[in-house]
Design a protein around this motif. Structure first.
Motif, PDB file in Angstrom:
ATOM      1  N   HIS A   1       0.824  -1.213   0.000  1.00  0.00           N
ATOM      2  CA  HIS A   1       0.000   0.000   0.000  1.00  0.00           C
ATOM      3  C   HIS A   1       0.857   1.263   0.000  1.00  0.00           C
ATOM      4  O   HIS A   1       2.041   1.237   0.316  1.00  0.00           O
ATOM      5  CB  HIS A   1      -0.897   0.017   1.235  1.00  0.00           C
TER       6      HIS A   1
ATOM      7  N   ALA B   1       1.679   4.543  -6.265  1.00  0.00           N
ATOM      8  CA  ALA B   1       2.256   3.205  -6.380  1.00  0.00           C
ATOM      9  C   ALA B   1       3.784   3.215  -6.347  1.00  0.00           C
ATOM     10  O   ALA B   1       4.404   2.239  -5.926  1.00  0.00           O
ATOM     11  CB  ALA B   1       1.759   2.528  -7.652  1.00  0.00           C
TER      12      ALA B   1
ATOM     13  N   GLU C   1      -3.760   3.637  -1.176  1.00  0.00           N
ATOM     14  CA  GLU C   1      -3.942   2.847  -2.389  1.00  0.00           C
ATOM     15  C   GLU C   1      -3.323   1.483  -2.171  1.00  0.00           C
ATOM     16  O   GLU C   1      -2.300   1.356  -1.503  1.00  0.00           O
ATOM     17  CB  GLU C   1      -3.232   3.503  -3.573  1.00  0.00           C
ATOM     18  N   TYR C   2      -3.947   0.461  -2.759  1.00  0.00           N
ATOM     19  CA  TYR C   2      -3.470  -0.915  -2.689  1.00  0.00           C
ATOM     20  C   TYR C   2      -3.252  -1.411  -4.121  1.00  0.00           C
ATOM     21  O   TYR C   2      -4.174  -1.954  -4.732  1.00  0.00           O
ATOM     22  CB  TYR C   2      -4.480  -1.792  -1.940  1.00  0.00           C
ATOM     23  N   PRO C   3      -2.059  -1.199  -4.692  1.00  0.00           N
ATOM     24  CA  PRO C   3      -1.816  -1.501  -6.104  1.00  0.00           C
ATOM     25  C   PRO C   3      -2.053  -2.958  -6.501  1.00  0.00           C
ATOM     26  O   PRO C   3      -2.489  -3.215  -7.623  1.00  0.00           O
ATOM     27  CB  PRO C   3      -0.341  -1.129  -6.306  1.00  0.00           C
ATOM     28  N   ASP C   4      -1.794  -3.910  -5.609  1.00  0.00           N
ATOM     29  CA  ASP C   4      -1.972  -5.322  -5.967  1.00  0.00           C
ATOM     30  C   ASP C   4      -3.431  -5.682  -6.208  1.00  0.00           C
ATOM     31  O   ASP C   4      -3.738  -6.536  -7.038  1.00  0.00           O
ATOM     32  CB  ASP C   4      -1.422  -6.240  -4.874  1.00  0.00           C
ATOM     33  N   SER C   5      -4.332  -5.054  -5.478  1.00  0.00           N
ATOM     34  CA  SER C   5      -5.745  -5.426  -5.553  1.00  0.00           C
ATOM     35  C   SER C   5      -6.631  -4.363  -6.184  1.00  0.00           C
ATOM     36  O   SER C   5      -7.833  -4.580  -6.330  1.00  0.00           O
ATOM     37  CB  SER C   5      -6.269  -5.742  -4.150  1.00  0.00           C
ATOM     38  N   GLY C   6      -6.067  -3.199  -6.533  1.00  0.00           N
ATOM     39  CA  GLY C   6      -6.861  -2.131  -7.141  1.00  0.00           C
ATOM     40  C   GLY C   6      -7.833  -1.483  -6.173  1.00  0.00           C
ATOM     41  O   GLY C   6      -8.804  -0.857  -6.584  1.00  0.00           O
ATOM     42  N   LYS C   7      -7.561  -1.599  -4.862  1.00  0.00           N
ATOM     43  CA  LYS C   7      -8.436  -1.010  -3.851  1.00  0.00           C
ATOM     44  C   LYS C   7      -7.884   0.339  -3.394  1.00  0.00           C
ATOM     45  O   LYS C   7      -6.741   0.686  -3.658  1.00  0.00           O
ATOM     46  CB  LYS C   7      -8.543  -1.918  -2.626  1.00  0.00           C
TER      47      LYS C   7
ATOM     48  N   ARG D   1     -13.003  -0.218  -4.577  1.00  0.00           N
ATOM     49  CA  ARG D   1     -12.137  -0.460  -5.726  1.00  0.00           C
ATOM     50  C   ARG D   1     -12.127   0.772  -6.612  1.00  0.00           C
ATOM     51  O   ARG D   1     -13.169   1.387  -6.846  1.00  0.00           O
ATOM     52  CB  ARG D   1     -12.611  -1.668  -6.515  1.00  0.00           C
ATOM     53  N   LEU D   2     -10.955   1.109  -7.091  1.00  0.00           N
ATOM     54  CA  LEU D   2     -10.820   2.255  -7.982  1.00  0.00           C
ATOM     55  C   LEU D   2     -11.690   2.090  -9.224  1.00  0.00           C
ATOM     56  O   LEU D   2     -12.208   3.060  -9.764  1.00  0.00           O
ATOM     57  CB  LEU D   2      -9.351   2.448  -8.365  1.00  0.00           C
ATOM     58  N   ALA D   3     -11.897   0.853  -9.665  1.00  0.00           N
ATOM     59  CA  ALA D   3     -12.676   0.563 -10.862  1.00  0.00           C
ATOM     60  C   ALA D   3     -14.162   0.874 -10.681  1.00  0.00           C
ATOM     61  O   ALA D   3     -14.901   0.948 -11.663  1.00  0.00           O
ATOM     62  CB  ALA D   3     -12.506  -0.900 -11.270  1.00  0.00           C
TER      63      ALA D   3
END
Length: 163
Positions: free
Chosen positions: A55, A97, A126-132, A150-152
């Motif tokens: 993170h 990231a 931010e959690y780059p591995d999970s996109g959260k 989730r950013l998505a």
């Protein structure tokens, strides 16, 4: 508050995480000794474990000081990895990231470290591995809003508003 001094051998581990690879014990120190703008904790990380997901922080800067470990740690930082050993000092500034971080115990003995962080009223991680991401308001013990998503899942600014 008991006073501005505490010895590490007198701490109680009040945050015990046992979630598969995410397993650790933490003793919170800051509030106990009257800290206002910095958070402190002592972390013990068992062999083969990590303390938290990879993170980055947008509000809080962190510093870690490795107290015990026999070349048994690894820092994942951005797109690089660094070996860790006793007496290493780690800086984790704010950002995306490129400064995401995670401490991993790659050895056969416990890894023990002191963590120090600035405290802010609004934090986004931010959690780059999970996109959260997570958004949190308030300081420890006074938390207000807390959301992990989730950013998505982003929506338009006016989504759900009456027009």
């Amino acid at each position: 508050m008991a006073g501005p001094v505490v010895n590490l051998d007198r701490l109680t581990f009040d945050d015990v995480e046992d979630n598969g690879v995410f397993t650790s014990r933490r003793a919170f120190i800051g509030e106990r000794i009257g800290a206002r703008d910095l958070g402190y904790n002592l972390t013990i990380l068992p062999p083969g474990k990590v303390q938290c997901p990879f993170h980055s922080h947008h509000g809080e800067e962190e510093m870690f000081f490795i107290l015990e470990g026999e070349g048994d740690g690894e820092l994942r930082f951005g797109d690089r990895r660094y070996p860790l050993r006793q007496h290493d000092v780690i800086a984790c500034p704010t950002g995306g990231a490129e400064v995401a971080h995670q401490i991993i115990n790659t050895g056969s003995c416990d890894l023990k470290y002191l963590a120090v962080s600035t405290l802010v009223d609004v934090e986004v991680c931010e959690y780059p591995d999970s996109g959260k991401f997570s958004a949190v308001t308030g300081r420890p013990g006074e938390r207000g809003m807390r959301h992990i998503g989730r950013l998505a899942d982003a929506v338009d600014y006016y989504d759900g508003e009456e027009n």
